[in-house]
Structure formats: structure tokens, C-alpha cells
Motif scaffolding. Structure first.
Motif, PDB file in Angstrom:
ATOM      1  N   TYR A  23     -11.786  -6.313   4.231  1.00 37.58           N
ATOM      2  CA  TYR A  23     -12.533  -5.721   3.135  1.00 37.58           C
ATOM      3  C   TYR A  23     -13.574  -6.694   2.599  1.00 37.58           C
ATOM      4  O   TYR A  23     -13.463  -7.911   2.745  1.00 37.58           O
TER       5      TYR A  23
ATOM      6  N   SER B 265      -9.667   6.910   2.265  1.00 37.79           N
ATOM      7  CA  SER B 265     -10.092   6.800   3.663  1.00 37.79           C
ATOM      8  C   SER B 265     -11.190   7.821   3.934  1.00 37.79           C
ATOM      9  O   SER B 265     -11.078   8.989   3.559  1.00 37.79           O
TER      10      SER B 265
ATOM     11  N   LYS C 281      -9.587  -0.352   8.334  1.00 36.96           N
ATOM     12  CA  LYS C 281      -8.202  -0.627   8.713  1.00 36.96           C
ATOM     13  C   LYS C 281      -7.964  -0.140  10.127  1.00 36.96           C
ATOM     14  O   LYS C 281      -8.392   0.959  10.494  1.00 36.96           O
TER      15      LYS C 281
ATOM     16  N   GLY D  78      -6.274  -5.123   8.369  1.00 33.74           N
ATOM     17  CA  GLY D  78      -7.323  -4.595   7.514  1.00 33.74           C
ATOM     18  C   GLY D  78      -8.302  -5.680   7.118  1.00 33.74           C
ATOM     19  O   GLY D  78      -7.980  -6.872   7.123  1.00 33.74           O
TER      20      GLY D  78
ATOM     21  N   ASN E 200       4.507  -1.645   8.349  1.00 33.72           N
ATOM     22  CA  ASN E 200       3.399  -0.696   8.259  1.00 33.72           C
ATOM     23  C   ASN E 200       3.894   0.730   8.482  1.00 33.72           C
ATOM     24  O   ASN E 200       4.226   1.123   9.593  1.00 33.72           O
TER      25      ASN E 200
ATOM     26  N   TYR F 153      -2.715  -8.223   6.638  1.00 32.60           N
ATOM     27  CA  TYR F 153      -1.870  -7.857   7.770  1.00 32.60           C
ATOM     28  C   TYR F 153      -0.568  -7.305   7.217  1.00 32.60           C
ATOM     29  O   TYR F 153       0.129  -7.965   6.450  1.00 32.60           O
TER      30      TYR F 153
ATOM     31  N   TYR G 263      -3.301   0.678  -3.698  1.00 31.00           N
ATOM     32  CA  TYR G 263      -3.162  -0.642  -3.086  1.00 31.00           C
ATOM     33  C   TYR G 263      -2.886  -1.687  -4.165  1.00 31.00           C
ATOM     34  O   TYR G 263      -3.547  -1.707  -5.217  1.00 31.00           O
TER      35      TYR G 263
ATOM     36  N   GLU H 211       0.846  -1.188   0.000  1.00 30.58           N
ATOM     37  CA  GLU H 211       0.000   0.000   0.000  1.00 30.58           C
ATOM     38  C   GLU H 211       0.885   1.242   0.000  1.00 30.58           C
ATOM     39  O   GLU H 211       1.817   1.355   0.795  1.00 30.58           O
TER      40      GLU H 211
END
Length: 411
Positions: free
Chosen positions: A364, A311, A357, A362, A408, A404, A278, A265
Motif C-alpha cells: 500500500y 476492493s 493484494k 499486500g 489468511n 504478509y 483493516y 483484516e
């Protein structure tokens, strides 16, 4: 069906447009400290000092306020601005705009909103004008002085060179002269961090109280890498055709099961951490559950996905988002000497998703559409050329996934 999909995309785009606002707790100050109004300010992480802000009061009224008409405003615990009347050096300072003269252009009695870097008896302010020139102001004993880093062009031997006069260093030496010890400013660069550090050092030397607001979180790009585990549900029509006895056997196959893969991402800069690209790659194995045991038993494929995600909230710990994008399903050739390669190996998909998230984790729900007639696979058997299998995907499919991020940086 395609019309419904397009309508859904247009609805998402409308939601994206409305999600551009970013109201955060803040305040405006009219003329005196007793005239402070608290509410919400539409904070856009301004690259240049704002000339106008959107303020929502406690009655939920949204007002457009010209910053030069109030004495101060701010985002609670983040940024603070004060309106000051001062002289402003508007001489071009960036390469490509420099002048061939050492003379400076000054506008007197200019009313501007300044970003507070250090607040106290001795304060430091920052201003970035519409031409992206950066200005620094030091306020001491209620007198504001602009720190000057003057640059201009000189010509020597028919060539142009940049001459830089860091006048601000001499200004700082003079302003810091009442300190009992020397505050060294030789070689100090003309940037926020260095100037802020020196003013803090000076305030501590002369015993003045201060508040430092310099540490502003940068709205820079970032990238995260991780793993994805998804539950894939796909329905397709399966036709087994044998021309000799003229047999056509039709089935509706349901392929359900877990898939796994990797993802990445990328957060776009200057987007308040909202706009993201993404990427995802995962493996799918679809089993064919029919009584035709002598023929193809499974389909293997690699899915490549690219999505634009927006977001919908930036301050909550749990961040919902919407995404639209494109997927490519690449069919792996079966390892069977009796089967020709399929006629179509790449199938495009249109994607629409809703997700949340929280830190590294996260989740979806994704709607996949096969909008094109090429979404068919045909297998011709070498041993009996009159026999082949044909697969046609249903137009709409669903997928649920968990991701995951091992690395990050986006949050």
C-alpha cells in the motif's frame, strides 16, 4: 490543505459507489435453447432469488431484465436459474410470523425464477422469497412438486407451542419409490445440503444423469492475521527554545526508516468479499539529527490504525483497493529523568490509501494528514525550566508498506 484532503475522500467515495457493480460472464435464455445470449451479468451474490438482473451484451449495452420474462439465466460456472410456473406455499414459516392454524395458503400458477441445485432428469430447485422463507422444489418427469415443511402455532394451557409437520419426508419417500433400494429420508433436515445429497443418491440409484450446482461459495465473514513492514517518511518542524539567552533554533527534521508491527483484516459478510475493516499496530522510532546533543535525541511512538477498505476488483488474482480511515499516534514517554512528560501524547491522523493484494501478500501507499493543531509535542527540561523543545508535524505525510498474512482467510 484540509480542503484538498476532503476532496480526495469525496472522490474515493464516488469510486466506491461505482465499484458496487460486479459483472461476470453469464447468459440469458429467452424461450428455447437456440435463443441463448452470452454476455456479462451484474452478479450480487443474491440472498433472495432476483426478480431483475442487469445484463451487458456484446455491444456493451446494459439492459435491465425481469427474470420472469426469460426462461433461464446464469453466471458461468457458478449459479444457474430457471423460470418455472408452479404452485407456491406462502404460509409464514419463521418464528414470529407463524399462524395459529394448520391451514396452508397456496398461490397457484406462480411464475418464479428458481436456483438450480441439481439439474437432470430429476432436478432440485431452491427459492427464497421476499420474506426470507426458503422453498425447495423437486422436478420429476417434467412435473414440479414443492417440498413442504409446515409449521404453525398451537395453544395448550394458555401457552403457545410450535408444531412442525415435515411433510417433505413423506413426499420424498413417494417420489423415490421407484428406486430399487430404499433412499432413507427419515430425520433428514430441511436444508440445501441434505436434500441435494438425497436427490443425488436417488439419481444414481435409478441411473439418471445429473449435474450438481449446490456447492456455492458462502459469502460469509472471515478474518486474517499477519505482519506489516513499512517505510515511513515524516517531516516535522523542530524548535529548540532557551529563554535565558533568548535562543530559538528552528529545524526541519526528516524522519525516514522502516517500521514494523502486526495487522488484522476482517471481511464483512454479504459483501462479495469486497468490504473490509483493516487494523494495524506498529512501532516508530524517529531520530533527531541536530547539533543539540545534550537534549532529546529521538521520539518513540506506537501507531494504531483502523481503515475501511473497498476492493475494486473481485475476480482478478491481483486485487486493487482503496481505503480511508483514522490513525492514532501514541507518544511513548522518554526514559530521561530530566524531561517532563510531553503535553500531548495522542495525535489523531486522517488516512487515505491505495493498495493491492495478491493472496497473502499486500502492498500500500498511504497519505497521512495531521489536521488538528494539537499535533504538537513539547518537552520541558527539569534541570533548566527555561529550555524546552517543540515538535510540530507537517500536515501531510507519506507511508509505504508491505503486509504478509500468516493466517489468511480473506483472500
Amino acid at each position: 490543505m484540509l480542503k484538498t484532503y476532503i476532496t480526495s475522500i469525496l472522490l474515493c467515495l464516488s469510486i466506491f459507489a461505482n465499484a458496487q457493480q460486479n459483472f461476470k460472464p453469464g447468459y440469458i435464455l429467452s424461450d428455447s435453447k437456440s435463443d441463448t445470449t452470452f454476455g456479462q451479468i451484474d452478479y450480487q451474490n443474491w440472498e433472495n432469488n432476483p426478480k431483475e438482473i442487469r445484463f451487458q451484451n456484446n455491444n456493451n449495452q446494459i439492459l435491465n431484465i425481469v427474470t420472469s420474462e426469460i426462461s433461464a439465466f446464469g453466471i458461468s460456472n457458478e449459479e444457474h436459474y430457471q423460470t418455472k410456473r408452479t404452485s407456491l406455499d406462502i404460509t409464514p414459516n419463521q418464528e414470529g410470523r407463524l399462524l395459529k392454524t394448520p391451514n396452508r395458503t397456496i398461490t397457484e400458477d406462480t411464475l418464479i425464477s428458481l436456483l438450480v441445485l441439481v439439474s437432470g432428469e430429476n432436478s432440485l430447485y431452491f427459492f427464497k422469497d421476499k420474506r426470507d422463507k426458503e422453498h425447495f422444489f423437486l422436478e420429476k418427469q417434467n412435473e414440479i412438486t414443492e417440498l413442504v415443511n409446515h409449521r404453525y402455532l398451537i395453544e395448550q394451557n394458555s401457552k403457545l407451542y410450535i408444531r412442525e409437520l415435515p411433510l417433505y419426508r413423506a413426499q420424498l419417500k413417494s417420489l423415490f419409490s421407484d428406486c430399487s433400494k430404499e433412499v432413507k429420508v427419515d430425520g433428514i433436515p430441511f436444508v440445501k445440503k441434505s436434500l441435494t445429497k438425497k436427490l443425488i443418491e436417488y439419481n444414481e440409484c435409478v441411473g439418471c444423469t445429473y449435474l450438481c450446482y449446490y456447492e456455492k461459495k458462502k459469502d460469509a465473514s472471515s478474518i486474517s492475521l499477519g505482519l506489516v513492514l513499512a517505510y515511513n517518511s515524516e517531516n516535522k518542524n523542530f524548535v529548540h527554545i532557551d529563554y535565558l539567552p533568548d535562543i530559538r533554533q528552528r529545524y526541519t527534521l526528516k524522519s525516514q526508516g522502516l517500521t514494523y508491527g502486526i495487522n488484522a483484516e476482517f471481511v464483512m459478510p454479504r459483501s462479495l468479499n469486497r468490504n473490509r475493516i483493516y487494523f494495524e499496530a506498529y512501532y516508530i522510532q524517529e531520530k533527531i539529527d541536530t547539533e543539540l546533543k545534550d537534549y532529546l535525541q529521538k521520539l518513540n511512538s506506537i501507531n494504531l490504525t483502523t481503515l475501511y477498505r473497498r476492493s475494486l476488483a473481485n475476480t482478478n488474482e491481483i486485487k486493487p483497493y482503496l481505503g480511508i480511515g483514522l490513525g492514532l499516534k501514541y507518544l511513548l514517554t522518554p526514559r530521561d529523568e530530566h524531561i517532563f512528560n510531553p503535553l500531548e501524547v495522542i495525535t489523531p491522523q486522517l488516512l487515505l490509501e491505495l493498495g493491492i493484494k495478491r493472496k497473502n501478500l499486500g502492498a500500500y501507499a498511504r497519505l497521512k494528514s495531521y489536521p488538528f493543531p494539537t499535533s504538537d509535542y513539547e518537552y520541558l527540561y527539569k534541570r533548566v525550566a527555561e529550555v524546552y523543545d517543540k515538535f510540530t508535524y507537517k500536515k501531510l505525510q507519506f507511508q509505504f508498506g508491505l503486509s504478509y498474512f500468516l493466517i489468511n482467510k480473506t483472500n
